[in-house]
Design a protein around this motif. Structure first.
Motif, PDB file in Angstrom:
ATOM      1  N   GLY A 226      16.253 -21.438  48.572  1.00 31.57           N
ATOM      2  CA  GLY A 226      17.127 -22.488  49.088  1.00 31.57           C
ATOM      3  C   GLY A 226      18.563 -22.397  48.597  1.00 31.57           C
ATOM      4  O   GLY A 226      19.342 -23.328  48.794  1.00 31.57           O
TER       5      GLY A 226
ATOM      6  N   ASP B 223      21.524 -23.074  50.883  1.00 33.49           N
ATOM      7  CA  ASP B 223      21.734 -24.460  51.309  1.00 33.49           C
ATOM      8  C   ASP B 223      22.766 -25.075  50.374  1.00 33.49           C
ATOM      9  O   ASP B 223      22.500 -25.317  49.192  1.00 33.49           O
ATOM     10  N   THR B 224      23.935 -25.337  50.906  1.00 33.90           N
ATOM     11  CA  THR B 224      25.033 -25.831  50.066  1.00 33.90           C
ATOM     12  C   THR B 224      24.711 -27.176  49.422  1.00 33.90           C
ATOM     13  O   THR B 224      25.172 -27.451  48.323  1.00 33.90           O
ATOM     14  N   THR B 225      23.902 -28.001  50.072  1.00 34.49           N
ATOM     15  CA  THR B 225      23.569 -29.302  49.483  1.00 34.49           C
ATOM     16  C   THR B 225      22.682 -29.151  48.247  1.00 34.49           C
ATOM     17  O   THR B 225      22.752 -29.962  47.334  1.00 34.49           O
ATOM     18  N   LYS B 226      21.870 -28.083  48.194  1.00 33.20           N
ATOM     19  CA  LYS B 226      21.028 -27.850  47.020  1.00 33.20           C
ATOM     20  C   LYS B 226      21.902 -27.485  45.815  1.00 33.20           C
ATOM     21  O   LYS B 226      21.700 -27.986  44.717  1.00 33.20           O
TER      22      LYS B 226
ATOM     23  N   SER C 266      23.716 -16.267  53.875  1.00 25.36           N
ATOM     24  CA  SER C 266      23.796 -17.333  54.867  1.00 25.36           C
ATOM     25  C   SER C 266      24.328 -16.833  56.207  1.00 25.36           C
ATOM     26  O   SER C 266      24.164 -17.500  57.221  1.00 25.36           O
TER      27      SER C 266
END
Length: 143
Positions: free
Chosen positions: A21, A24-27, A107
């Protein structure tokens, strides 16, 4: 053979980033948000990378790789201006965007304009860094 090993290693690394993950920038930004919605999973990803590398440094000392080249030595634990400035810039980019170079490249496999913009910006930074570093060195030596 060398290109095949590089392709295999890069593919394995990219797959690991996707599975964990880390693309995933939010992670990543959740890891940095210690006073809000903190996500500690990045610590396990880092540990999963640091521990095997620690063992690899020990096992490869003085040996040759499959391609016949010597393994690179472990980095020296010196803290200098270049390390500090580079770390600050890396951390600022990582915190603002939520990507570092490896996950940004991984990504690209599923699209997204943000990753492309980040990679172009990163490449531009890598292009100007030697000139900027040389100017900082001259200024430090003149002082």
């Amino acid at each position: 053979m060398r290109l095949f090993i590089a392709l295999l290693a890069g593919s394995l690394f990219g797959a690991g980033l996707l599975i964990s993950g880390m693309t995933d920038t939010t992670k990543v930004q959740g890891w940095l948000d210690v006073f809000g919605n903190w996500d500690p999973t990045l610590a396990f990803v880092m540990g999963g990378a640091i521990l095997p590398m620690l063992i690899a440094w020990r096992l490869t000392a003085g040996r040759k790789s499959l391609t016949g080249n010597a393994f690179p030595p472990a980095a020296k634990p010196e803290v200098d201006r270049k390390l500090v400035v580079g770390s600050v810039l890396f951390g600022m980019g990582w915190g603002l965007v939520g990507l570092c170079p490896g996950p940004a490249m991984a990504s690209l496999s599923y699209g997204g304009l943000g990753g492309v913009v980040f990679l172009i910006s990163m490449a531009a930074g890598m292009f100007v860094a030697p000139t900027f570093g040389a100017q900082l060195d001259r200024a430090a030596n003149a002082a």
